[in-house]
Design a protein around this motif. Structure first.
Motif, PDB file in Angstrom:
ATOM      1  N   THR A  80       0.831  -1.188   0.000  1.00  0.00           N
ATOM      2  CA  THR A  80       0.000   0.000   0.000  1.00  0.00           C
ATOM      3  C   THR A  80       0.870   1.243   0.000  1.00  0.00           C
ATOM      4  O   THR A  80       2.076   1.179   0.162  1.00  0.00           O
ATOM      5  CB  THR A  80      -0.911   0.025   1.249  1.00  0.00           C
ATOM      6  OG1 THR A  80      -0.084   0.151   2.412  1.00  0.00           O
ATOM      7  CG2 THR A  80      -1.739  -1.243   1.348  1.00  0.00           C
ATOM      8  N   ASP A  81       0.229   2.391  -0.201  1.00  0.00           N
ATOM      9  CA  ASP A  81       0.939   3.672  -0.148  1.00  0.00           C
ATOM     10  C   ASP A  81       1.105   4.076   1.307  1.00  0.00           C
ATOM     11  O   ASP A  81       0.508   5.046   1.782  1.00  0.00           O
ATOM     12  CB  ASP A  81       0.170   4.740  -0.924  1.00  0.00           C
ATOM     13  CG  ASP A  81       0.270   4.533  -2.428  1.00  0.00           C
ATOM     14  OD1 ASP A  81       1.067   3.685  -2.849  1.00  0.00           O
ATOM     15  OD2 ASP A  81      -0.451   5.204  -3.173  1.00  0.00           O
ATOM     16  N   ALA A  82       1.907   3.325   2.016  1.00  0.00           N
ATOM     17  CA  ALA A  82       2.108   3.581   3.439  1.00  0.00           C
ATOM     18  C   ALA A  82       3.571   3.371   3.807  1.00  0.00           C
ATOM     19  O   ALA A  82       4.247   2.495   3.273  1.00  0.00           O
ATOM     20  CB  ALA A  82       1.223   2.655   4.279  1.00  0.00           C
ATOM     21  N   ILE A  83       4.020   4.197   4.733  1.00  0.00           N
ATOM     22  CA  ILE A  83       5.336   4.064   5.341  1.00  0.00           C
ATOM     23  C   ILE A  83       5.128   3.810   6.824  1.00  0.00           C
ATOM     24  O   ILE A  83       4.275   4.441   7.458  1.00  0.00           O
ATOM     25  CB  ILE A  83       6.173   5.338   5.136  1.00  0.00           C
ATOM     26  CG1 ILE A  83       6.621   5.456   3.678  1.00  0.00           C
ATOM     27  CG2 ILE A  83       7.386   5.369   6.050  1.00  0.00           C
ATOM     28  CD1 ILE A  83       7.411   6.714   3.387  1.00  0.00           C
ATOM     29  N   ALA A  84       5.891   2.898   7.376  1.00  0.00           N
ATOM     30  CA  ALA A  84       5.827   2.636   8.811  1.00  0.00           C
ATOM     31  C   ALA A  84       7.183   2.918   9.434  1.00  0.00           C
ATOM     32  O   ALA A  84       8.225   2.739   8.793  1.00  0.00           O
ATOM     33  CB  ALA A  84       5.407   1.188   9.070  1.00  0.00           C
ATOM     34  N   PHE A  85       7.157   3.363  10.680  1.00  0.00           N
ATOM     35  CA  PHE A  85       8.387   3.640  11.413  1.00  0.00           C
ATOM     36  C   PHE A  85       8.393   2.801  12.684  1.00  0.00           C
ATOM     37  O   PHE A  85       7.385   2.722  13.391  1.00  0.00           O
ATOM     38  CB  PHE A  85       8.477   5.122  11.780  1.00  0.00           C
ATOM     39  CG  PHE A  85       8.603   6.032  10.592  1.00  0.00           C
ATOM     40  CD1 PHE A  85       9.824   6.212   9.959  1.00  0.00           C
ATOM     41  CD2 PHE A  85       7.492   6.709  10.092  1.00  0.00           C
ATOM     42  CE1 PHE A  85       9.948   7.044   8.859  1.00  0.00           C
ATOM     43  CE2 PHE A  85       7.603   7.538   8.997  1.00  0.00           C
ATOM     44  CZ  PHE A  85       8.840   7.713   8.378  1.00  0.00           C
ATOM     45  N   LEU A  86       9.546   2.209  12.961  1.00  0.00           N
ATOM     46  CA  LEU A  86       9.755   1.508  14.224  1.00  0.00           C
ATOM     47  C   LEU A  86      10.586   2.418  15.117  1.00  0.00           C
ATOM     48  O   LEU A  86      11.722   2.764  14.773  1.00  0.00           O
ATOM     49  CB  LEU A  86      10.490   0.184  13.998  1.00  0.00           C
ATOM     50  CG  LEU A  86      10.939  -0.561  15.263  1.00  0.00           C
ATOM     51  CD1 LEU A  86       9.744  -0.967  16.121  1.00  0.00           C
ATOM     52  CD2 LEU A  86      11.791  -1.783  14.894  1.00  0.00           C
ATOM     53  N   HIS A  87      10.018   2.837  16.253  1.00  0.00           N
ATOM     54  CA  HIS A  87      10.686   3.749  17.183  1.00  0.00           C
ATOM     55  C   HIS A  87      11.008   3.034  18.493  1.00  0.00           C
ATOM     56  O   HIS A  87      10.333   2.069  18.874  1.00  0.00           O
ATOM     57  CB  HIS A  87       9.778   4.942  17.524  1.00  0.00           C
ATOM     58  CG  HIS A  87       9.213   5.670  16.348  1.00  0.00           C
ATOM     59  ND1 HIS A  87       9.970   6.470  15.529  1.00  0.00           N
ATOM     60  CD2 HIS A  87       7.938   5.734  15.870  1.00  0.00           C
ATOM     61  CE1 HIS A  87       9.192   7.006  14.594  1.00  0.00           C
ATOM     62  NE2 HIS A  87       7.965   6.572  14.775  1.00  0.00           N
ATOM     63  N   THR A  88      11.997   3.566  19.202  1.00  0.00           N
ATOM     64  CA  THR A  88      12.247   3.098  20.569  1.00  0.00           C
ATOM     65  C   THR A  88      11.972   4.209  21.579  1.00  0.00           C
ATOM     66  O   THR A  88      12.352   4.092  22.744  1.00  0.00           O
ATOM     67  CB  THR A  88      13.692   2.592  20.720  1.00  0.00           C
ATOM     68  OG1 THR A  88      14.603   3.606  20.285  1.00  0.00           O
ATOM     69  CG2 THR A  88      13.905   1.325  19.905  1.00  0.00           C
ATOM     70  N   ALA A  89      11.293   5.274  21.145  1.00  0.00           N
ATOM     71  CA  ALA A  89      10.856   6.341  22.052  1.00  0.00           C
ATOM     72  C   ALA A  89       9.598   6.976  21.465  1.00  0.00           C
ATOM     73  O   ALA A  89       9.555   7.305  20.278  1.00  0.00           O
ATOM     74  CB  ALA A  89      11.942   7.401  22.234  1.00  0.00           C
ATOM     75  N   GLN A  90       8.594   7.150  22.293  1.00  0.00           N
ATOM     76  CA  GLN A  90       7.322   7.721  21.865  1.00  0.00           C
ATOM     77  C   GLN A  90       7.481   9.135  21.339  1.00  0.00           C
ATOM     78  O   GLN A  90       6.755   9.575  20.442  1.00  0.00           O
ATOM     79  CB  GLN A  90       6.338   7.708  23.044  1.00  0.00           C
ATOM     80  CG  GLN A  90       4.946   8.235  22.714  1.00  0.00           C
ATOM     81  CD  GLN A  90       4.171   7.310  21.789  1.00  0.00           C
ATOM     82  OE1 GLN A  90       4.323   6.084  21.849  1.00  0.00           O
ATOM     83  NE2 GLN A  90       3.344   7.890  20.925  1.00  0.00           N
ATOM     84  N   VAL A  91       8.470   9.858  21.845  1.00  0.00           N
ATOM     85  CA  VAL A  91       8.667  11.247  21.473  1.00  0.00           C
ATOM     86  C   VAL A  91       8.958  11.416  19.991  1.00  0.00           C
ATOM     87  O   VAL A  91       8.754  12.493  19.426  1.00  0.00           O
ATOM     88  CB  VAL A  91       9.805  11.870  22.324  1.00  0.00           C
ATOM     89  CG1 VAL A  91      11.155  11.298  21.935  1.00  0.00           C
ATOM     90  CG2 VAL A  91       9.818  13.391  22.217  1.00  0.00           C
ATOM     91  N   HIS A  92       9.409  10.355  19.323  1.00  0.00           N
ATOM     92  CA  HIS A  92       9.745  10.464  17.903  1.00  0.00           C
ATOM     93  C   HIS A  92       8.520  10.452  16.993  1.00  0.00           C
ATOM     94  O   HIS A  92       8.609  10.872  15.831  1.00  0.00           O
ATOM     95  CB  HIS A  92      10.665   9.315  17.488  1.00  0.00           C
ATOM     96  CG  HIS A  92      12.010   9.355  18.135  1.00  0.00           C
ATOM     97  ND1 HIS A  92      12.704  10.527  18.330  1.00  0.00           N
ATOM     98  CD2 HIS A  92      12.796   8.355  18.634  1.00  0.00           C
ATOM     99  CE1 HIS A  92      13.854  10.259  18.915  1.00  0.00           C
ATOM    100  NE2 HIS A  92      13.934   8.964  19.131  1.00  0.00           N
ATOM    101  N   VAL A  93       7.398   9.993  17.482  1.00  0.00           N
ATOM    102  CA  VAL A  93       6.225   9.838  16.629  1.00  0.00           C
ATOM    103  C   VAL A  93       5.818  11.148  15.960  1.00  0.00           C
ATOM    104  O   VAL A  93       5.674  11.199  14.723  1.00  0.00           O
ATOM    105  CB  VAL A  93       5.052   9.216  17.410  1.00  0.00           C
ATOM    106  CG1 VAL A  93       3.772   9.255  16.582  1.00  0.00           C
ATOM    107  CG2 VAL A  93       5.388   7.782  17.816  1.00  0.00           C
ATOM    108  N   PRO A  94       5.595  12.241  16.690  1.00  0.00           N
ATOM    109  CA  PRO A  94       5.180  13.474  16.008  1.00  0.00           C
ATOM    110  C   PRO A  94       6.224  14.011  15.040  1.00  0.00           C
ATOM    111  O   PRO A  94       5.871  14.581  13.989  1.00  0.00           O
ATOM    112  CB  PRO A  94       4.917  14.456  17.157  1.00  0.00           C
ATOM    113  CG  PRO A  94       5.594  13.877  18.346  1.00  0.00           C
ATOM    114  CD  PRO A  94       5.591  12.405  18.158  1.00  0.00           C
TER     115      PRO A  94
END
Length: 231
Positions: free
Chosen positions: A2-16
């Motif tokens: 799909t036209d989607a990108i996903a990110f794997l983070h190790t800190a919630q602060v990176h989401v925004p």
């Protein structure tokens, strides 16, 4: 896919941060996030060569892609090399967010200062810079700067003090460097305060997101139906 990108983070602060960067470059794309803080904690405890850690990182990357994302980028530099090696079976592209930054850094000059607030980040980032240099066919002389006292401020949510300590230490250490690499995504805001250094100070989020978007668009073009050839 799909036209989607996903990110794997190790800190919630990176989401925004990564949500905003992706929306600015490609507002038409879906953006998904998976936060697993425990992966960084485990990496710091057992080391990045631990097979069980690798298995968990690979599982997390596949989980991030499970809704059909075409590209999954790991934003944690400590486990980025593991994430990039995720067996995907062609289902998605596995990336580390700091590779594009490293590719740019090795073209800026041989003396690369790698700054980090976590010791666990220095080894994989240095290896990445050396790998990028080899691929580019250039020589580099990386040096490392660990600002260990800054990380507790990040963990406490005191971003201002975190950035202040990093900027001060980097300013002192950057004499003689051709380019500064900010090894962790959380360090990216430091670049603005060092704009007067006269050398590039590179963070990973912007270049990494741009590379992820370009990868997705390339894969989308490859899968696009071709017009029938007239007979």
């Amino acid at each position: 896919m799909t036209d989607a990108i996903a990110f794997l983070h190790t800190a919630q602060v990176h989401v925004p941060t990564f949500e905003r960067l992706t929306r600015e470059i490609a507002p038409e794309l879906e953006v998904r996030h998976l936060v697993m803080e425990e992966l960084l904690h485990e990496a710091r405890a057992v080391g990045i060569d631990n097979p069980m850690l690798a298995a968990r990182v690979h599982e997390a990357m596949r989980e991030a892609a499970s809704d059909g994302a075409a590209v999954v980028a790991c934003t944690c530099s400590t486990i980025g090399a593991i994430a990039e090696r995720t067996p995907t079976g062609g289902a998605f592209a596995a990336q580390r967010i700091d590779r594009a930054m490293a590719d740019r850094a090795v073209c800026a000059g041989p003396r690369v200062l790698i700054a980090a607030a976590l010791e666990s980040t220095l080894e994989p980032t240095t290896a990445l810079v050396l790998s990028a240099a080899a691929q580019a066919g250039v020589g580099v002389r990386p040096s490392a700067l660990l600002v260990a006292g800054a990380w507790p401020h990040f963990e406490a949510g005191d971003s201002a003090r975190y950035i202040e300590m990093l900027a001060s230490a980097i300013r002192s250490a950057a004499i003689g460097a051709d380019v500064v690499v900010l090894a962790q995504a959380s360090m990216a805001p430091v670049a603005a305060g060092l704009a007067d250094l006269g050398i590039e100070v590179l963070g990973s989020p912007g270049p990494g997101v741009a590379h992820a978007v370009a990868t997705l668009r390339a894969s989308r073009s490859a899968w696009a139906p071709r017009a029938a050839t007239p007979t």
